[in-house]
Motif scaffolding. Structure first.
Motif, PDB file in Angstrom:
ATOM      1  N   TYR A  12      53.386  -6.314 -34.659  1.00 16.48           N
ATOM      2  CA  TYR A  12      53.287  -4.866 -34.490  1.00 16.48           C
ATOM      3  C   TYR A  12      54.461  -4.234 -35.224  1.00 16.48           C
ATOM      4  O   TYR A  12      55.452  -4.920 -35.547  1.00 16.48           O
ATOM      5  CB  TYR A  12      53.282  -4.484 -33.004  1.00 16.48           C
ATOM      6  CG  TYR A  12      54.419  -5.055 -32.191  1.00 16.48           C
ATOM      7  CD1 TYR A  12      55.609  -4.351 -32.009  1.00 16.48           C
ATOM      8  CD2 TYR A  12      54.299  -6.317 -31.584  1.00 16.48           C
ATOM      9  CE1 TYR A  12      56.648  -4.872 -31.248  1.00 16.48           C
ATOM     10  CE2 TYR A  12      55.339  -6.846 -30.832  1.00 16.48           C
ATOM     11  CZ  TYR A  12      56.513  -6.114 -30.669  1.00 16.48           C
ATOM     12  OH  TYR A  12      57.537  -6.651 -29.923  1.00 16.48           O
ATOM     13  N   PRO A  13      54.399  -2.962 -35.548  1.00 14.40           N
ATOM     14  CA  PRO A  13      55.449  -2.320 -36.345  1.00 14.40           C
ATOM     15  C   PRO A  13      56.810  -2.391 -35.670  1.00 14.40           C
ATOM     16  O   PRO A  13      56.938  -2.215 -34.454  1.00 14.40           O
ATOM     17  CB  PRO A  13      54.965  -0.870 -36.463  1.00 14.40           C
ATOM     18  CG  PRO A  13      53.481  -0.963 -36.289  1.00 14.40           C
ATOM     19  CD  PRO A  13      53.268  -2.050 -35.289  1.00 14.40           C
ATOM     20  N   TYR A  14      57.835  -2.637 -36.455  1.00  7.76           N
ATOM     21  CA  TYR A  14      59.210  -2.661 -35.960  1.00  7.76           C
ATOM     22  C   TYR A  14      59.730  -1.230 -35.895  1.00  7.76           C
ATOM     23  O   TYR A  14      59.707  -0.507 -36.889  1.00  7.76           O
ATOM     24  CB  TYR A  14      60.085  -3.499 -36.893  1.00  7.76           C
ATOM     25  CG  TYR A  14      61.551  -3.472 -36.552  1.00  7.76           C
ATOM     26  CD1 TYR A  14      62.000  -3.943 -35.314  1.00  7.76           C
ATOM     27  CD2 TYR A  14      62.485  -2.989 -37.463  1.00  7.76           C
ATOM     28  CE1 TYR A  14      63.346  -3.925 -34.994  1.00  7.76           C
ATOM     29  CE2 TYR A  14      63.842  -2.965 -37.147  1.00  7.76           C
ATOM     30  CZ  TYR A  14      64.270  -3.439 -35.918  1.00  7.76           C
ATOM     31  OH  TYR A  14      65.599  -3.420 -35.597  1.00  7.76           O
ATOM     32  N   GLY A  15      60.200  -0.822 -34.728  1.00  4.36           N
ATOM     33  CA  GLY A  15      60.657   0.547 -34.541  1.00  4.36           C
ATOM     34  C   GLY A  15      62.135   0.671 -34.254  1.00  4.36           C
ATOM     35  O   GLY A  15      62.548   1.598 -33.559  1.00  4.36           O
ATOM     36  N   ASN A  19      58.219  -5.138 -42.339  1.00  4.21           N
ATOM     37  CA  ASN A  19      58.786  -4.275 -41.299  1.00  4.21           C
ATOM     38  C   ASN A  19      57.976  -4.384 -40.006  1.00  4.21           C
ATOM     39  O   ASN A  19      57.645  -3.387 -39.364  1.00  4.21           O
ATOM     40  CB  ASN A  19      58.846  -2.811 -41.760  1.00  4.21           C
ATOM     41  CG  ASN A  19      59.804  -1.994 -40.909  1.00  4.21           C
ATOM     42  OD1 ASN A  19      60.852  -2.475 -40.500  1.00  4.21           O
ATOM     43  ND2 ASN A  19      59.429  -0.754 -40.623  1.00  4.21           N
ATOM     44  N   GLU A  20      57.703  -5.647 -39.624  1.00  8.17           N
ATOM     45  CA  GLU A  20      56.916  -5.913 -38.418  1.00  8.17           C
ATOM     46  C   GLU A  20      57.632  -6.914 -37.516  1.00  8.17           C
ATOM     47  O   GLU A  20      58.345  -7.802 -37.983  1.00  8.17           O
ATOM     48  CB  GLU A  20      55.547  -6.479 -38.781  1.00  8.17           C
ATOM     49  CG  GLU A  20      54.631  -5.505 -39.503  1.00  8.17           C
ATOM     50  CD  GLU A  20      53.346  -6.162 -39.970  1.00  8.17           C
ATOM     51  OE1 GLU A  20      52.295  -5.487 -39.944  1.00  8.17           O
ATOM     52  OE2 GLU A  20      53.387  -7.347 -40.374  1.00  8.17           O
ATOM     53  N   VAL A  21      57.426  -6.733 -36.222  1.00  8.85           N
ATOM     54  CA  VAL A  21      57.859  -7.717 -35.241  1.00  8.85           C
ATOM     55  C   VAL A  21      56.789  -8.799 -35.157  1.00  8.85           C
ATOM     56  O   VAL A  21      55.597  -8.494 -35.068  1.00  8.85           O
ATOM     57  CB  VAL A  21      58.059  -7.073 -33.850  1.00  8.85           C
ATOM     58  CG1 VAL A  21      58.452  -8.132 -32.825  1.00  8.85           C
ATOM     59  CG2 VAL A  21      59.099  -5.969 -33.913  1.00  8.85           C
ATOM     60  N   VAL A  22      57.196 -10.063 -35.197  1.00  5.78           N
ATOM     61  CA  VAL A  22      56.260 -11.182 -35.108  1.00  5.78           C
ATOM     62  C   VAL A  22      56.681 -12.057 -33.927  1.00  5.78           C
ATOM     63  O   VAL A  22      57.854 -12.422 -33.807  1.00  5.78           O
ATOM     64  CB  VAL A  22      56.248 -12.017 -36.399  1.00  5.78           C
ATOM     65  CG1 VAL A  22      55.320 -13.225 -36.250  1.00  5.78           C
ATOM     66  CG2 VAL A  22      55.813 -11.163 -37.591  1.00  5.78           C
ATOM     67  N   THR A  23      55.719 -12.374 -33.071  1.00  5.43           N
ATOM     68  CA  THR A  23      56.003 -13.186 -31.883  1.00  5.43           C
ATOM     69  C   THR A  23      55.066 -14.377 -31.808  1.00  5.43           C
ATOM     70  O   THR A  23      53.852 -14.246 -32.039  1.00  5.43           O
ATOM     71  CB  THR A  23      55.862 -12.350 -30.595  1.00  5.43           C
ATOM     72  OG1 THR A  23      56.837 -11.314 -30.588  1.00  5.43           O
ATOM     73  CG2 THR A  23      56.041 -13.220 -29.352  1.00  5.43           C
ATOM     74  N   ILE A  24      55.641 -15.539 -31.480  1.00  5.78           N
ATOM     75  CA  ILE A  24      54.861 -16.738 -31.154  1.00  5.78           C
ATOM     76  C   ILE A  24      55.047 -16.973 -29.671  1.00  5.78           C
ATOM     77  O   ILE A  24      56.156 -17.259 -29.212  1.00  5.78           O
ATOM     78  CB  ILE A  24      55.363 -17.964 -31.946  1.00  5.78           C
ATOM     79  CG1 ILE A  24      55.359 -17.686 -33.446  1.00  5.78           C
ATOM     80  CG2 ILE A  24      54.513 -19.190 -31.627  1.00  5.78           C
ATOM     81  CD1 ILE A  24      56.082 -18.752 -34.254  1.00  5.78           C
ATOM     82  N   ASP A  25      53.993 -16.837 -28.890  1.00  6.29           N
ATOM     83  CA  ASP A  25      54.075 -16.925 -27.435  1.00  6.29           C
ATOM     84  C   ASP A  25      53.369 -18.191 -26.954  1.00  6.29           C
ATOM     85  O   ASP A  25      52.158 -18.341 -27.114  1.00  6.29           O
ATOM     86  CB  ASP A  25      53.448 -15.686 -26.797  1.00  6.29           C
ATOM     87  CG  ASP A  25      53.774 -15.564 -25.320  1.00  6.29           C
ATOM     88  OD1 ASP A  25      53.304 -16.410 -24.541  1.00  6.29           O
ATOM     89  OD2 ASP A  25      54.497 -14.622 -24.957  1.00  6.29           O
ATOM     90  N   CYS A  26      54.123 -19.113 -26.359  1.00  7.03           N
ATOM     91  CA  CYS A  26      53.612 -20.426 -25.958  1.00  7.03           C
ATOM     92  C   CYS A  26      53.448 -20.497 -24.438  1.00  7.03           C
ATOM     93  O   CYS A  26      54.345 -20.084 -23.706  1.00  7.03           O
ATOM     94  CB  CYS A  26      54.566 -21.521 -26.408  1.00  7.03           C
ATOM     95  SG  CYS A  26      55.090 -21.403 -28.136  1.00  7.03           S
TER      96      CYS A  26
END
Length: 356
Positions: free
Chosen positions: A214-217, A307-314
């Motif tokens: 999602y966009p980095y703010g 310019n995005e937040v990236v998450t890997i959720d385990c």
């Protein structure tokens, strides 16, 4: 809940200076190792094992996995006598040998790799007496744990890069602009423009992760509250067993009496992996409108190229089985993702402004 996250993984060198490691030996032996993941063979004489030294070794190697609410040891310990340390046992993946001899001037810990087999980590602990060695092991216990953990992680990463799904790699490259090696025993469950859910399903367990963006703010995007809100928003796309049920993040847990609920916030820390800063968040998940849950560990970074937040959720679901190995395998996935070379890493200052 008895234990909250203290430490999960550590980024360390192959030989930790604090351990007093004075040898790093590699050979080109093609013999493969034996043993199960997170299993350690300890070669120790009976008198030493029954002394303060044996108690200290067990306290270090069998300490509880901090992410889990039920007890599982960090390592499964198999103790054998020195005269039983034969050709089969010496090929085990993780070995700790203990030698107590008055002629040894001072305690030491030596780490070697791939001694009679590969991939293997071989830790030798020596000293003049049980008490001195016990104190030395206690002082360097964290480093011993981390050396073995890194060896296990390296094996897991090597497997992922050898046996990855080309289809999943292409999908994640298209969706997120990254290269990620996901073992081919994991399958894509759902996908959208900003999220992909991947899991391995068993009759009574589930092992999976979802990657989203999602966009980095700004710094506020990386606060505990923002990361939990983002997690809930995307986790709602993972359905539970019943109609209208879906994954969410646990925000309250029962107190010591079991009669009241208290606020619960996932624990966070910063990690530097290959020059990229990640925020690690560990907590618990459950399912809205259904009785189901387990532990999760997520990793978040900023892709400056987009310019995005990236998450890997385990996450892991295994109500009747052990969870440690399943969760650890998923946690290693953060070492299996590469961002484009043109993507700058988010600065520690930026990340530090949000994490707490």
């Amino acid at each position: 809940m008895k234990r909250i996250l203290k430490n999960i993984i550590a980024v360390i060198a192959l030989c930790v200076a604090a351990v007093g490691c004075d040898a790093l030996h590699k050979v080109s032996n093609e013999s493969s190792t034996t043993g199960n993941p997170y299993e350690v063979v300890v070669v120790c004489a009976q008198p030493d094992w029954q002394s303060e030294l044996g108690d200290t070794l067990q306290a270090v190697l069998k300490q509880p996995v901090s992410e889990l609410t039920t007890y599982e040891p960090v390592y499964d310990v198999l103790r054998i006598l020195p005269n039983n340390f034969g050709s089969l046992v010496e090929r085990h993946r993780n070995i700790v040998t203990v030698q107590v001899d008055p002629s040894i001037a001072e305690p030491s810990i030596t780490v070697r790799y791939d001694v009679p087999a590969k991939p293997q980590v071989f830790i030798s602990i020596k000293g003049p007496d049980d008490k001195t060695v016990a104190e030395y092991v206690a002082a360097n216990g964290d480093n011993i744990v981390r050396v073995i953990e890194k060896a296990e992680r390296d094996r897991s990463v090597d497997y992922g890069k050898r046996y990855y799904s080309k289809q999943t790699e292409a999908l994640l490259r298209e969706k997120f602009g990254v290269q990620m090696y996901v073992p081919d025993n994991f399958s894509v469950r759902t996908q959208s423009d900003d999220m992909v859910w991947i899991s391995q399903e068993f009759p009574a367990a589930s092992q999976g992760f979802f990657i989203y963006k999602y966009p980095y703010g700004g710094k506020g995007s990386l606060s505990v509250e923002s990361l939990i809100a983002a997690r809930d928003r995307f986790a709602a796309n993972i359905p539970g067993p019943a109609d209208g049920s879906y994954m969410s993040t646990v925000k309250q847990i029962a107190d010591a009496t079991g009669e009241e609920y208290i606020d619960f916030e996932p624990q966070m820390r910063m990690l530097d992996i290959d020059g990229r800063t990640w925020i690690e968040m560990a907590g618990l998940w459950d399912v809205e409108n259904y009785v189901m849950g387990g532990p999760f560990v997520s990793y978040t970074t900023v892709n400056q190229a987009t310019n995005e937040v990236v998450t890997i959720d385990c996450y892991v679901y295994a109500p009747k089985g052990e969870k440690r190995n399943m969760l650890r395998e998923l946690q290693h996935f953060v070492y299996l993702i590469d961002f484009p070379a043109t993507s700058a890493d988010m600065s520690a200052e930026t990340a530090g402004g949000g994490a707490k």
